[in-house]
Design a protein around this motif. Structure first.
Motif, PDB file in Angstrom:
ATOM      1  N   GLY A   1     -54.364 -30.448 -14.115  1.00  0.00           N
ATOM      2  CA  GLY A   1     -53.782 -30.676 -15.248  1.00  0.00           C
ATOM      3  C   GLY A   1     -53.978 -29.619 -16.199  1.00  0.00           C
ATOM      4  O   GLY A   1     -53.074 -28.537 -16.224  1.00  0.00           O
ATOM      5  N   GLN A   2     -53.581 -29.724 -18.101  1.00  0.00           N
ATOM      6  CA  GLN A   2     -53.311 -29.401 -18.513  1.00  0.00           C
ATOM      7  C   GLN A   2     -54.358 -28.846 -19.434  1.00  0.00           C
ATOM      8  O   GLN A   2     -54.883 -29.632 -20.184  1.00  0.00           O
ATOM      9  N   VAL A   3     -54.372 -27.609 -20.473  1.00  0.00           N
ATOM     10  CA  VAL A   3     -55.057 -27.117 -21.472  1.00  0.00           C
ATOM     11  C   VAL A   3     -54.704 -26.151 -22.310  1.00  0.00           C
ATOM     12  O   VAL A   3     -54.173 -25.840 -22.299  1.00  0.00           O
ATOM     13  N   ARG A   4     -55.097 -26.454 -23.575  1.00  0.00           N
ATOM     14  CA  ARG A   4     -54.445 -25.753 -24.541  1.00  0.00           C
ATOM     15  C   ARG A   4     -56.146 -25.087 -25.382  1.00  0.00           C
ATOM     16  O   ARG A   4     -56.825 -25.762 -25.049  1.00  0.00           O
ATOM     17  N   THR A   5     -55.804 -24.415 -26.714  1.00  0.00           N
ATOM     18  CA  THR A   5     -57.098 -23.546 -26.892  1.00  0.00           C
ATOM     19  C   THR A   5     -56.249 -23.716 -28.623  1.00  0.00           C
ATOM     20  O   THR A   5     -55.457 -23.739 -28.470  1.00  0.00           O
ATOM     21  N   THR A   6     -57.672 -23.824 -28.803  1.00  0.00           N
ATOM     22  CA  THR A   6     -57.556 -24.472 -30.411  1.00  0.00           C
ATOM     23  C   THR A   6     -58.909 -23.211 -31.289  1.00  0.00           C
ATOM     24  O   THR A   6     -59.901 -23.331 -30.476  1.00  0.00           O
ATOM     25  N   PRO A   7     -58.460 -22.162 -32.363  1.00  0.00           N
ATOM     26  CA  PRO A   7     -60.055 -21.809 -32.960  1.00  0.00           C
ATOM     27  C   PRO A   7     -61.278 -22.545 -33.671  1.00  0.00           C
ATOM     28  O   PRO A   7     -62.161 -22.365 -33.023  1.00  0.00           O
ATOM     29  N   LEU A   8     -60.829 -23.714 -33.975  1.00  0.00           N
ATOM     30  CA  LEU A   8     -61.880 -25.185 -34.396  1.00  0.00           C
ATOM     31  C   LEU A   8     -61.434 -25.913 -33.203  1.00  0.00           C
ATOM     32  O   LEU A   8     -60.669 -26.628 -33.133  1.00  0.00           O
ATOM     33  N   LEU A   9     -62.608 -26.661 -32.464  1.00  0.00           N
ATOM     34  CA  LEU A   9     -62.507 -28.535 -32.199  1.00  0.00           C
ATOM     35  C   LEU A   9     -63.096 -29.393 -32.940  1.00  0.00           C
ATOM     36  O   LEU A   9     -64.568 -28.559 -33.754  1.00  0.00           O
ATOM     37  N   PRO A  10     -63.431 -30.105 -32.788  1.00  0.00           N
ATOM     38  CA  PRO A  10     -63.787 -31.794 -33.052  1.00  0.00           C
ATOM     39  C   PRO A  10     -65.663 -31.546 -32.290  1.00  0.00           C
ATOM     40  O   PRO A  10     -65.561 -31.040 -31.061  1.00  0.00           O
ATOM     41  N   PRO A  11     -66.223 -32.186 -32.323  1.00  0.00           N
ATOM     42  CA  PRO A  11     -67.489 -32.447 -31.751  1.00  0.00           C
ATOM     43  C   PRO A  11     -66.903 -32.887 -30.277  1.00  0.00           C
ATOM     44  O   PRO A  11     -65.722 -33.986 -29.985  1.00  0.00           O
TER      45      PRO A  11
END
Length: 185
Positions: free
Chosen positions: A54-64
């Motif tokens: 799988g591929q995983v990324r992160t970000t400070p804010l996400l949409p619902p």
């Protein structure tokens, strides 16, 4: 996956399902909030998922939360604050295309799970710190900003303290002023 850390029970229940999907050749891309990097169980699961293909990324804010299948079907919660109320499943091309665009924009701005994040003390704030500054500048309380970012009140205060130190500010007001002067806001 908005909201930061996930429950260990939910993560364990997902493993066999995700393993089977990946074994069938399903491409799985997941975006977590940056705060998930601070939760050992969620981080271990994200690393496991990456190890499985799988591929995983992160970000400070996400949409619902949203799920998109085969670029043709999307699933979104009826109430983003309470997923137990059910979900809307749609194949309407306009809705799916809009949600897919939202996902792709978020994906492209997110950081891969295994990316290093070195940061000199005098550098610009990272995206999470910038978002915290923006939320607080908009009038949000520490508690509300923490909830929006998926982090604890303690984390918000620690990050703000570190920003104040980097800005050599003795108050939050002074930190906001200096952040604006440096073009951070």
């Amino acid at each position: 996956m908005p909201g930061g850390a996930l429950s260990e029970a939910g993560l364990e229940a997902s493993r066999p399902l995700d393993r089977r999907a990946l074994a069938r050749g399903v491409e799985m891309r997941s975006i977590y909030q940056d705060s998930a990097r601070n939760d050992p169980a969620t981080l271990a699961y994200a690393r496991w998922l990456t190890g499985e293909g799988g591929q995983v990324r992160t970000t400070p804010l996400l949409p619902p939360r949203l799920l998109i299948f085969d670029r043709s079907t999307s699933l979104v919660p009826i109430d983003p604050t309470n997923s137990r109320l059910g979900a809307l499943c749609t194949t309407a091309p306009g809705i799916v295309a809009s949600l897919l665009t939202l996902f792709e924009q978020t994906w492209n701005s997110a950081v891969p799970l295994d990316a290093d994040r070195p940061r000199p003390a005098d550098s610009k704030p990272n995206t999470g710190e910038l978002e915290l500054l923006r939320l607080l500048a908009s009038g949000m309380t520490d508690e509300a900003a923490g909830k929006r970012l998926g982090v604890s009140l303690r984390t918000v205060r620690r990050q703000m303290s570190a920003l104040m130190e980097r800005l050599n500010a003795s108050s939050r007001f002074e930190a906001g002023l200096k952040a604006a002067q440096q073009g951070w806001l």
